[in-house]
Enzyme design. Structure first.
Site, PDB file in Angstrom:
ATOM      1  N   ASP A 238      38.958  51.942 -47.600  1.00  0.00           N
ATOM      2  CA  ASP A 238      37.933  50.677 -47.366  1.00  0.00           C
ATOM      3  C   ASP A 238      36.569  50.695 -48.228  1.00  0.00           C
ATOM      4  O   ASP A 238      36.237  51.875 -48.737  1.00  0.00           O
ATOM      5  CB  ASP A 238      37.474  50.888 -45.757  1.00  0.00           C
ATOM      6  CG  ASP A 238      36.811  49.502 -45.376  1.00  0.00           C
ATOM      7  OD1 ASP A 238      37.226  48.466 -46.249  1.00  0.00           O
ATOM      8  OD2 ASP A 238      36.325  49.859 -44.381  1.00  0.00           O
ATOM      9  N   GLY A 239      36.299  49.490 -48.623  1.00  0.00           N
ATOM     10  CA  GLY A 239      34.774  49.433 -49.468  1.00  0.00           C
ATOM     11  C   GLY A 239      35.262  49.095 -50.831  1.00  0.00           C
ATOM     12  O   GLY A 239      33.969  48.932 -51.716  1.00  0.00           O
ATOM     13  N   ASN A 240      36.287  48.480 -51.148  1.00  0.00           N
ATOM     14  CA  ASN A 240      36.371  48.044 -52.485  1.00  0.00           C
ATOM     15  C   ASN A 240      35.379  46.772 -52.706  1.00  0.00           C
ATOM     16  O   ASN A 240      34.854  46.761 -53.799  1.00  0.00           O
ATOM     17  CB  ASN A 240      37.786  47.307 -52.780  1.00  0.00           C
ATOM     18  CG  ASN A 240      38.833  48.867 -52.622  1.00  0.00           C
ATOM     19  OD1 ASN A 240      38.457  49.836 -52.531  1.00  0.00           O
ATOM     20  ND2 ASN A 240      40.235  48.289 -52.618  1.00  0.00           N
ATOM     21  N   GLY A 241      35.476  46.021 -51.770  1.00  0.00           N
ATOM     22  CA  GLY A 241      34.521  44.663 -51.980  1.00  0.00           C
ATOM     23  C   GLY A 241      33.241  45.195 -52.227  1.00  0.00           C
ATOM     24  O   GLY A 241      32.311  44.513 -52.913  1.00  0.00           O
TER      25      GLY A 241
ATOM     26  N   TRP B 286      31.656  47.880 -53.236  1.00  0.00           N
ATOM     27  CA  TRP B 286      31.679  48.681 -54.403  1.00  0.00           C
ATOM     28  C   TRP B 286      31.554  47.658 -55.610  1.00  0.00           C
ATOM     29  O   TRP B 286      30.543  47.557 -56.406  1.00  0.00           O
ATOM     30  CB  TRP B 286      32.880  49.346 -54.529  1.00  0.00           C
ATOM     31  CG  TRP B 286      32.873  50.396 -55.743  1.00  0.00           C
ATOM     32  CD1 TRP B 286      32.413  51.652 -55.982  1.00  0.00           C
ATOM     33  CD2 TRP B 286      33.173  49.923 -57.181  1.00  0.00           C
ATOM     34  NE1 TRP B 286      32.426  52.059 -57.526  1.00  0.00           N
ATOM     35  CE2 TRP B 286      32.976  50.939 -58.197  1.00  0.00           C
ATOM     36  CE3 TRP B 286      33.797  48.756 -57.983  1.00  0.00           C
ATOM     37  CZ2 TRP B 286      33.466  50.987 -59.381  1.00  0.00           C
ATOM     38  CZ3 TRP B 286      33.999  48.660 -59.229  1.00  0.00           C
ATOM     39  CH2 TRP B 286      33.881  49.606 -59.741  1.00  0.00           C
TER      40      TRP B 286
ATOM     41  N   ARG C 138      35.278  40.759 -56.517  1.00  0.00           N
ATOM     42  CA  ARG C 138      36.078  41.586 -55.428  1.00  0.00           C
ATOM     43  C   ARG C 138      37.451  42.303 -56.109  1.00  0.00           C
ATOM     44  O   ARG C 138      37.557  43.532 -55.988  1.00  0.00           O
ATOM     45  CB  ARG C 138      36.368  40.895 -54.212  1.00  0.00           C
ATOM     46  CG  ARG C 138      35.436  40.495 -53.100  1.00  0.00           C
ATOM     47  CD  ARG C 138      36.146  39.557 -52.050  1.00  0.00           C
ATOM     48  NE  ARG C 138      36.638  40.553 -51.189  1.00  0.00           N
ATOM     49  CZ  ARG C 138      36.264  41.679 -50.392  1.00  0.00           C
ATOM     50  NH1 ARG C 138      34.860  41.788 -50.152  1.00  0.00           N
ATOM     51  NH2 ARG C 138      37.171  42.216 -49.733  1.00  0.00           N
TER      52      ARG C 138
ATOM     53  N   SER D 174      48.681  44.011 -41.779  1.00  0.00           N
ATOM     54  CA  SER D 174      49.023  42.717 -41.473  1.00  0.00           C
ATOM     55  C   SER D 174      48.103  41.765 -41.264  1.00  0.00           C
ATOM     56  O   SER D 174      48.378  40.562 -41.093  1.00  0.00           O
ATOM     57  CB  SER D 174      50.065  42.904 -40.109  1.00  0.00           C
ATOM     58  OG  SER D 174      49.214  43.720 -39.255  1.00  0.00           O
TER      59      SER D 174
ATOM     60  N   ASN E   3      45.393  41.520 -43.326  1.00  0.00           N
ATOM     61  CA  ASN E   3      44.985  40.994 -44.386  1.00  0.00           C
ATOM     62  C   ASN E   3      45.517  39.605 -45.138  1.00  0.00           C
ATOM     63  O   ASN E   3      44.804  39.100 -46.185  1.00  0.00           O
ATOM     64  CB  ASN E   3      45.407  42.011 -45.891  1.00  0.00           C
ATOM     65  CG  ASN E   3      44.585  43.486 -45.483  1.00  0.00           C
ATOM     66  OD1 ASN E   3      44.959  44.421 -45.945  1.00  0.00           O
ATOM     67  ND2 ASN E   3      43.427  43.253 -45.205  1.00  0.00           N
TER      68      ASN E   3
ATOM     69  N   ARG F  16      39.035  57.662 -43.403  1.00  0.00           N
ATOM     70  CA  ARG F  16      38.583  56.316 -43.377  1.00  0.00           C
ATOM     71  C   ARG F  16      37.211  56.464 -44.566  1.00  0.00           C
ATOM     72  O   ARG F  16      36.464  57.007 -44.071  1.00  0.00           O
ATOM     73  CB  ARG F  16      38.390  55.550 -42.425  1.00  0.00           C
ATOM     74  CG  ARG F  16      38.129  53.977 -42.882  1.00  0.00           C
ATOM     75  CD  ARG F  16      37.749  52.962 -41.508  1.00  0.00           C
ATOM     76  NE  ARG F  16      37.624  51.528 -41.886  1.00  0.00           N
ATOM     77  CZ  ARG F  16      37.997  50.720 -41.391  1.00  0.00           C
ATOM     78  NH1 ARG F  16      38.742  50.711 -40.166  1.00  0.00           N
ATOM     79  NH2 ARG F  16      38.044  49.671 -41.664  1.00  0.00           N
TER      80      ARG F  16
ATOM     81  N   GLU G 122      43.407  65.009 -36.986  1.00  0.00           N
ATOM     82  CA  GLU G 122      41.765  65.098 -37.283  1.00  0.00           C
ATOM     83  C   GLU G 122      41.454  63.607 -38.048  1.00  0.00           C
ATOM     84  O   GLU G 122      42.144  63.301 -38.884  1.00  0.00           O
ATOM     85  CB  GLU G 122      41.657  66.133 -38.173  1.00  0.00           C
ATOM     86  CG  GLU G 122      41.869  67.377 -37.555  1.00  0.00           C
ATOM     87  CD  GLU G 122      41.118  67.710 -36.352  1.00  0.00           C
ATOM     88  OE1 GLU G 122      39.794  67.433 -36.380  1.00  0.00           O
ATOM     89  OE2 GLU G 122      41.695  68.154 -35.173  1.00  0.00           O
TER      90      GLU G 122
HETATM   91  C1  FPP Z   1      39.565  47.646 -48.433  1.00  0.00           C
HETATM   92  O1  FPP Z   1      38.471  47.280 -48.980  1.00  0.00           O
HETATM   93  C2  FPP Z   1      40.588  47.637 -49.094  1.00  0.00           C
HETATM   94  C3  FPP Z   1      41.938  46.782 -49.236  1.00  0.00           C
HETATM   95  C4  FPP Z   1      42.111  45.628 -48.285  1.00  0.00           C
HETATM   96  C5  FPP Z   1      43.078  46.949 -50.003  1.00  0.00           C
HETATM   97  C6  FPP Z   1      43.300  48.396 -50.481  1.00  0.00           C
HETATM   98  C7  FPP Z   1      43.875  48.394 -51.727  1.00  0.00           C
HETATM   99  C8  FPP Z   1      43.491  48.995 -52.864  1.00  0.00           C
HETATM  100  C9  FPP Z   1      43.022  50.096 -52.805  1.00  0.00           C
HETATM  101  C10 FPP Z   1      44.192  48.593 -54.309  1.00  0.00           C
HETATM  102  C11 FPP Z   1      45.573  49.032 -54.136  1.00  0.00           C
HETATM  103  C12 FPP Z   1      46.233  48.086 -53.374  1.00  0.00           C
HETATM  104  C13 FPP Z   1      47.445  47.798 -53.804  1.00  0.00           C
HETATM  105  C14 FPP Z   1      48.099  46.625 -53.077  1.00  0.00           C
HETATM  106  C15 FPP Z   1      48.151  48.023 -55.087  1.00  0.00           C
HETATM  107  P1  FPP Z   1      37.813  45.759 -48.732  1.00  0.00           P
HETATM  108  O2  FPP Z   1      38.111  44.776 -49.690  1.00  0.00           O
HETATM  109  O3  FPP Z   1      37.922  45.537 -47.335  1.00  0.00           O
HETATM  110  O4  FPP Z   1      36.209  46.396 -48.820  1.00  0.00           O
HETATM  111  P2  FPP Z   1      34.807  45.571 -48.221  1.00  0.00           P
HETATM  112  O5  FPP Z   1      35.002  46.096 -46.703  1.00  0.00           O
HETATM  113  O6  FPP Z   1      33.714  46.493 -48.981  1.00  0.00           O
HETATM  114  O7  FPP Z   1      34.908  44.400 -48.174  1.00  0.00           O
END
Ligand code: FPP
Length: 254
Positions: free
Chosen positions: A34-37, A39, A47, A80, A82, A202, A221
């Site tokens: 979690d946290g890609n967005g 970042w 995003r 599911s 997403n 997480r 754990e």
């Molecule tokens: C959560 O971050 C991440 C996801 C919903 C997808 C995870 C996907 C990857 C790590 C890339 C690899 C994936 C594939 C399908 C090859 P978020 O977007 O919810 O972050 P945020 O909470 O900061 O917005």
């Protein structure tokens, strides 16, 4: 000690499932990435850039897990839920999936890594489904490590499918109610052939399971770390493994 448990062959206490009670390296680690967005937002980037960096983090963490002796790494790549994201973001994630299967499959195979999917990936576009099916078939015989990728996965749905299977078997007279036990439920889940889940991580400071591995997490754990997923790397995994090794697992015993 938990009911039914006794000393393992090594002398270490063992849980009824045959899991060493205080093993130092987890056999099965699962991660909610979690946290890609956030970042990406912190850097003024789209995003998609966060997901791209997140996929790179997944590649590095897989290697680090393998080197540390983890048998199975399960990554929550697409839930599911997403599907509720904008179509452009779903397309970006699918593009990443295509890219990594194309560019990483041979390396995975050479390294003896088996690719498994949990969830229902058949809901994806036909070319992605075909790619995934080819990749899982090609690596099916690999035994060094398993990479399980959760795609269109939801734990409640996984349990609903298992219950429907039992109901159908019961209606056909193939199954009696008292024959349904924990082992049979485990065998009906997508994770049936994976080791018991030991450690669930997480990232990004959120402290929820978000419909991930609800049954399997019963004795895992749980580790919630503040690091955003794209910043998670081999060192962060080693820190998580050290935290796991320091914990005492009692499975309800003393
Ligand atoms: C959560 O971050 C991440 C996801 C919903 C997808 C995870 C996907 C990857 C790590 C890339 C690899 C994936 C594939 C399908 C090859 P978020 O977007 O919810 O972050 P945020 O909470 O900061 O917005």
């Amino acid at each position: 000690m938990a009911a039914g448990a006794g000393p393992g062959a090594s002398g270490a206490p063992r849980h009824a499932d045959g899991v060493a009670a205080n093993q130092s390296v987890p056999r099965h680690v699962a991660i909610i990435m979690d946290g890609n967005g956030r970042w990406a937002k912190a850097r003024g980037l789209p995003r998609a850039a966060g997901h791209k960096q997140g996929a790179e983090a997944a590649r590095k963490v897989l290697r680090a897990a393998g080197e540390a002796g983890v048998e199975c790494l399960t990554l929550y790549a697409f839930s599911s839920e997403n599907w509720r994201r904008p179509e452009t973001e779903i397309n970006d994630l699918m593009g990443l999936l295509r890219f990594y299967i194309q560019h990483e499959l041979d390396a995975l195979h050479k390294e003896g890594i088996r690719l498994r999917i949990i969830g229902d990936h058949t809901a994806f576009k036909p070319d992605v489904v075909a790619m995934i099916d080819r990749a899982t078939a090609k690596t099916a015989g690999n035994t060094r490590m398993t990479l399980a990728v959760a795609l269109n996965y939801g734990a409640r749905n996984e349990l609903v499918k298992a219950v429907q299977g039992f109901a159908a078997a019961a209606a056909e007279g193939r199954l009696a109610a008292e024959e349904i036990d924990e082992a049979r439920i485990e065998a009906a889940l997508d994770t049936a052939d994976l080791p018991p889940l030991d450690l669930l991580i997480r990232t990004s400071g959120e402290c929820r399971l978000s419909n991930f591995l609800l049954w399997q997490a019963a004795y895992a754990e749980l580790l919630f770390v503040d690091t955003l997923w794209p910043d998670f790397d081999g060192d962060a995994l080693h820190a998580a493994l050290a935290e796991f090794a320091a914990r005492e697992r009692r499975y309800g015993g003393l």
